[in-house]
Design a protein around this motif. Structure first.
Motif, PDB file in Angstrom:
ATOM      1  N   ILE A 134       0.783  -1.121   0.070  1.00 23.58           N
ATOM      2  CA  ILE A 134      -0.072   0.114   0.052  1.00 23.58           C
ATOM      3  C   ILE A 134       0.802   1.308   0.033  1.00 23.58           C
ATOM      4  CG2 ILE A 134      -1.507   1.426   1.169  1.00 23.58           C
ATOM      5  CD1 ILE A 134      -2.520  -1.432   2.373  1.00 23.58           C
ATOM      6  N   LYS A 135       2.127   1.201   0.818  1.00 19.27           N
ATOM      7  CA  LYS A 135       2.957   2.442   0.944  1.00 19.27           C
ATOM      8  C   LYS A 135       3.480   2.610  -0.328  1.00 19.27           C
ATOM      9  CE  LYS A 135       3.887   2.182   5.943  1.00 19.27           C
ATOM     10  NZ  LYS A 135       4.785   1.875   6.672  1.00 19.27           N
ATOM     11  N   LEU A 136       3.938   1.539  -0.969  1.00 21.93           N
ATOM     12  CA  LEU A 136       4.604   1.650  -2.355  1.00 21.93           C
ATOM     13  C   LEU A 136       3.740   2.295  -3.482  1.00 21.93           C
ATOM     14  CD1 LEU A 136       7.034  -1.448  -2.417  1.00 21.93           C
ATOM     15  CD2 LEU A 136       7.607   0.893  -2.142  1.00 21.93           C
ATOM     16  N   ARG A 137       2.482   1.723  -3.439  1.00 27.12           N
ATOM     17  CA  ARG A 137       1.399   2.052  -4.551  1.00 27.12           C
ATOM     18  C   ARG A 137       1.280   3.700  -4.287  1.00 27.12           C
ATOM     19  NH1 ARG A 137      -3.516  -1.422  -4.125  1.00 27.12           N
ATOM     20  NH2 ARG A 137      -1.909  -2.814  -5.011  1.00 27.12           N
ATOM     21  N   LEU A 138       1.196   3.908  -3.112  1.00 29.50           N
ATOM     22  CA  LEU A 138       0.703   5.622  -2.673  1.00 29.50           C
ATOM     23  C   LEU A 138       1.803   6.245  -3.048  1.00 29.50           C
ATOM     24  CD1 LEU A 138      -1.045   7.406  -1.479  1.00 29.50           C
ATOM     25  CD2 LEU A 138      -0.387   6.760   0.654  1.00 29.50           C
ATOM     26  N   LEU A 139       3.081   5.870  -2.825  1.00 28.23           N
ATOM     27  CA  LEU A 139       4.311   6.653  -3.110  1.00 28.23           C
ATOM     28  C   LEU A 139       4.438   6.931  -4.642  1.00 28.23           C
ATOM     29  CD1 LEU A 139       6.790   8.058  -2.224  1.00 28.23           C
ATOM     30  CD2 LEU A 139       8.060   5.692  -2.283  1.00 28.23           C
ATOM     31  N   GLN A 140       4.043   5.710  -5.435  1.00 36.45           N
ATOM     32  CA  GLN A 140       4.037   5.695  -6.825  1.00 36.45           C
ATOM     33  C   GLN A 140       3.079   6.766  -7.257  1.00 36.45           C
ATOM     34  OE1 GLN A 140       3.508   1.545  -7.776  1.00 36.45           O
ATOM     35  NE2 GLN A 140       5.788   1.275  -8.214  1.00 36.45           N
ATOM     36  N   VAL A 141       1.905   6.965  -6.627  1.00 36.70           N
ATOM     37  CA  VAL A 141       0.769   7.455  -7.233  1.00 36.70           C
ATOM     38  C   VAL A 141       1.189   9.143  -6.712  1.00 36.70           C
ATOM     39  CG1 VAL A 141      -1.413   8.225  -6.925  1.00 36.70           C
ATOM     40  CG2 VAL A 141      -0.885   5.996  -7.159  1.00 36.70           C
ATOM     41  N   PHE A 142       1.814   9.394  -5.627  1.00 35.28           N
ATOM     42  CA  PHE A 142       2.235  10.562  -5.077  1.00 35.28           C
ATOM     43  C   PHE A 142       3.225  11.317  -5.893  1.00 35.28           C
ATOM     44  CE2 PHE A 142       4.729  13.206  -1.930  1.00 35.28           C
ATOM     45  CZ  PHE A 142       3.976  14.177  -1.488  1.00 35.28           C
ATOM     46  N   LYS A 143       4.242  10.388  -6.482  1.00 34.68           N
ATOM     47  CA  LYS A 143       5.264  10.970  -7.089  1.00 34.68           C
ATOM     48  C   LYS A 143       4.668  11.532  -8.484  1.00 34.68           C
ATOM     49  CE  LYS A 143       8.941   8.376  -5.621  1.00 34.68           C
ATOM     50  NZ  LYS A 143      10.092   7.203  -5.912  1.00 34.68           N
ATOM     51  N   ARG A 144       3.436  11.237  -8.889  1.00 37.14           N
ATOM     52  CA  ARG A 144       2.939  11.738 -10.102  1.00 37.14           C
ATOM     53  C   ARG A 144       2.320  13.128 -10.002  1.00 37.14           C
ATOM     54  NH1 ARG A 144      -0.460   6.781 -12.284  1.00 37.14           N
ATOM     55  NH2 ARG A 144      -1.093   8.188 -13.681  1.00 37.14           N
ATOM     56  N   LEU A 145       2.102  13.643  -8.619  1.00 35.68           N
ATOM     57  CA  LEU A 145       1.617  14.853  -8.476  1.00 35.68           C
ATOM     58  C   LEU A 145       2.581  16.020  -8.956  1.00 35.68           C
ATOM     59  CD1 LEU A 145       0.155  14.478  -4.812  1.00 35.68           C
ATOM     60  CD2 LEU A 145      -1.134  14.708  -7.068  1.00 35.68           C
ATOM     61  N   PRO A 146       2.238  17.249  -9.198  1.00 36.80           N
ATOM     62  CA  PRO A 146       3.240  18.264  -9.524  1.00 36.80           C
ATOM     63  C   PRO A 146       3.840  18.495  -7.962  1.00 36.80           C
ATOM     64  CG  PRO A 146       0.878  18.800 -10.186  1.00 36.80           C
ATOM     65  CD  PRO A 146       0.754  17.294  -9.285  1.00 36.80           C
ATOM     66  N   GLN A 147       5.191  19.005  -8.265  1.00 36.98           N
ATOM     67  CA  GLN A 147       5.928  19.118  -7.201  1.00 36.98           C
ATOM     68  C   GLN A 147       5.547  20.078  -6.072  1.00 36.98           C
ATOM     69  OE1 GLN A 147       8.978  17.490  -6.589  1.00 36.98           O
ATOM     70  NE2 GLN A 147       9.304  18.559  -4.662  1.00 36.98           N
ATOM     71  N   HIS A 148       4.759  21.215  -6.374  1.00 38.14           N
ATOM     72  CA  HIS A 148       4.396  22.269  -5.627  1.00 38.14           C
ATOM     73  C   HIS A 148       3.231  21.565  -4.642  1.00 38.14           C
ATOM     74  CE1 HIS A 148       1.643  22.692  -9.037  1.00 38.14           C
ATOM     75  NE2 HIS A 148       0.889  23.173  -8.263  1.00 38.14           N
ATOM     76  N   GLN A 149       2.418  20.606  -5.270  1.00 40.61           N
ATOM     77  CA  GLN A 149       1.265  19.800  -4.544  1.00 40.61           C
ATOM     78  C   GLN A 149       1.941  19.161  -3.641  1.00 40.61           C
ATOM     79  OE1 GLN A 149      -1.371  18.378  -7.391  1.00 40.61           O
ATOM     80  NE2 GLN A 149      -2.336  20.539  -7.780  1.00 40.61           N
ATOM     81  N   GLN A 150       3.157  18.410  -4.086  1.00 42.55           N
ATOM     82  CA  GLN A 150       3.703  17.237  -3.286  1.00 42.55           C
ATOM     83  C   GLN A 150       4.278  17.872  -1.967  1.00 42.55           C
ATOM     84  OE1 GLN A 150       6.669  14.743  -5.036  1.00 42.55           O
ATOM     85  NE2 GLN A 150       5.676  14.671  -6.995  1.00 42.55           N
ATOM     86  N   VAL A 151       4.888  19.062  -1.829  1.00 47.33           N
ATOM     87  CA  VAL A 151       5.469  19.802  -1.006  1.00 47.33           C
ATOM     88  C   VAL A 151       4.378  20.087   0.145  1.00 47.33           C
ATOM     89  CG1 VAL A 151       6.839  21.743  -0.518  1.00 47.33           C
ATOM     90  CG2 VAL A 151       7.433  20.509  -2.197  1.00 47.33           C
ATOM     91  N   VAL A 152       3.418  20.629  -0.262  1.00 46.42           N
ATOM     92  CA  VAL A 152       2.204  21.066   0.520  1.00 46.42           C
ATOM     93  C   VAL A 152       1.736  20.006   1.400  1.00 46.42           C
ATOM     94  CG1 VAL A 152       0.167  22.499   0.781  1.00 46.42           C
ATOM     95  CG2 VAL A 152       1.885  23.133  -0.646  1.00 46.42           C
ATOM     96  N   ILE A 153       1.300  19.010   0.452  1.00 48.87           N
ATOM     97  CA  ILE A 153       0.994  17.792   1.218  1.00 48.87           C
ATOM     98  C   ILE A 153       1.864  17.243   2.377  1.00 48.87           C
ATOM     99  CG2 ILE A 153       0.231  15.166   0.620  1.00 48.87           C
ATOM    100  CD1 ILE A 153      -1.243  16.400  -1.813  1.00 48.87           C
ATOM    101  N   LYS A 154       3.166  17.212   1.852  1.00 47.97           N
ATOM    102  CA  LYS A 154       4.108  16.537   2.906  1.00 47.97           C
ATOM    103  C   LYS A 154       4.136  17.358   4.062  1.00 47.97           C
ATOM    104  CE  LYS A 154       7.189  15.678  -0.136  1.00 47.97           C
ATOM    105  NZ  LYS A 154       8.642  15.694  -0.438  1.00 47.97           N
ATOM    106  N   LEU A 155       4.292  18.791   3.843  1.00 51.49           N
ATOM    107  CA  LEU A 155       4.316  19.386   5.154  1.00 51.49           C
ATOM    108  C   LEU A 155       3.332  19.358   5.919  1.00 51.49           C
ATOM    109  CD1 LEU A 155       5.839  22.418   3.361  1.00 51.49           C
ATOM    110  CD2 LEU A 155       6.949  21.111   5.002  1.00 51.49           C
TER     111      LEU A 155
END
Length: 184
Positions: A119-140
C-alpha cells in the motif's frame, strides 16, 4: 568635513585620495542602504549585513564610477543586487532542504517493509505523479504537521494558495489512486 557637500563632490574627493570623504558618504547613505535591503529581505540583521557587504563592493568599484553625481542610484543598485542575490540564494537553500527531506522520506517509506509495504509503495508511486508544488504542501501538512499558515510562511506563498494546492493535490491523489486501482 562639511555636512552639505554633495555626493558627487564626496565621490570625487574619495577618488582623489581623501579617505574622510568615504566616512561622510557612509554617514549619509548607510541608513538608506539598510532600509532598502530590509524592504527587500524583511530581516533587519540580514539587511545590515547586505548594507555592509554593499559598502565593500562600493569601495572596490567606486573608481569605476564615471559620473560621481550618480553615486546614489549606482550604490542603491548594488544594494538591490546584493539583496536579490541573498533572496535567490535563500530560496535555493530552502528548495535544497525540501529536496533532502523529500528524499529521506522516500527512503524511509521504501525501506519500511511491514505488512503495509504494498500500500505504501502504491501510494508513493501515485504521490510522485503529483506536481512538485502539490507534493511539498501535502508533505508539510500531513507528514510534518505544519499548519496552513506555517506552510504559507515556509514556502513564501499566501494561505489561499496553500489551501488551493492542498485541495487540488488531494483531489488529484484520489483520481490517481482510482485510476491506479482500475489499471491493476
Amino acid at each position: 568635513m562639511e555636512e552639505n557637500i554633495s555626493d558627487g563632490d564626496l565621490v570625487l574627493e574619495f577618488q582623489s585620495g581623501n579617505k574622510k570623504a568615504l566616512n561622510q558618504l557612509v554617514k549619509q547613505w548607510h541608513k538608506t542602504f539598510c532600509e532598502k535591503a530590509y524592504w527587500l529581505v524583511k530581516d533587519a540583521d540580514v539587511a545590515k549585513d547586505i548594507a555592509q557587504d554593499s559598502w565593500s563592493v562600493i569601495i572596490k568599484k567606486i573608481d569605476t564610477l564615471k559620473k560621481a553625481e550618480n553615486f546614489g542610484s549606482w550604490a542603491l543598485r548594488i544594494v538591490y543586487n546584493n539583496s536579490m542575490d541573498w533572496i535567490n540564494k535563500n530560496k535555493r537553500a530552502q528548495k535544497h532542504i525540501e529536496q533532502i527531506k523529500y528524499e529521506q522520506e522516500t527512503v524511509d517509506v521504501e525501506h519500511d517493509w511491514d505488512a503495509n509495504t504494498e500500500i505504501k509503495l502504491r501510494l508513493l508511486q501515485v504521490f510522485k505523479r503529483l506536481p512538485q508544488h502539490q507534493q511539498v504542501v501535502i508533505k508539510l501538512f500531513y507528514t510534518e504537521g505544519y499548519s496552513l499558515k506555517e506552510i504559507s510562511n515556509t514556502l513564501n506563498i499566501s494561505v489561499g494558495t496553500t489551501k488551493s494546492r492542498l485541495f487540488h493535490g488531494r483531489e488529484k491523489l484520489k483520481q490517481l489512486l482510482k485510476q491506479y486501482n482500475y489499471e491493476k
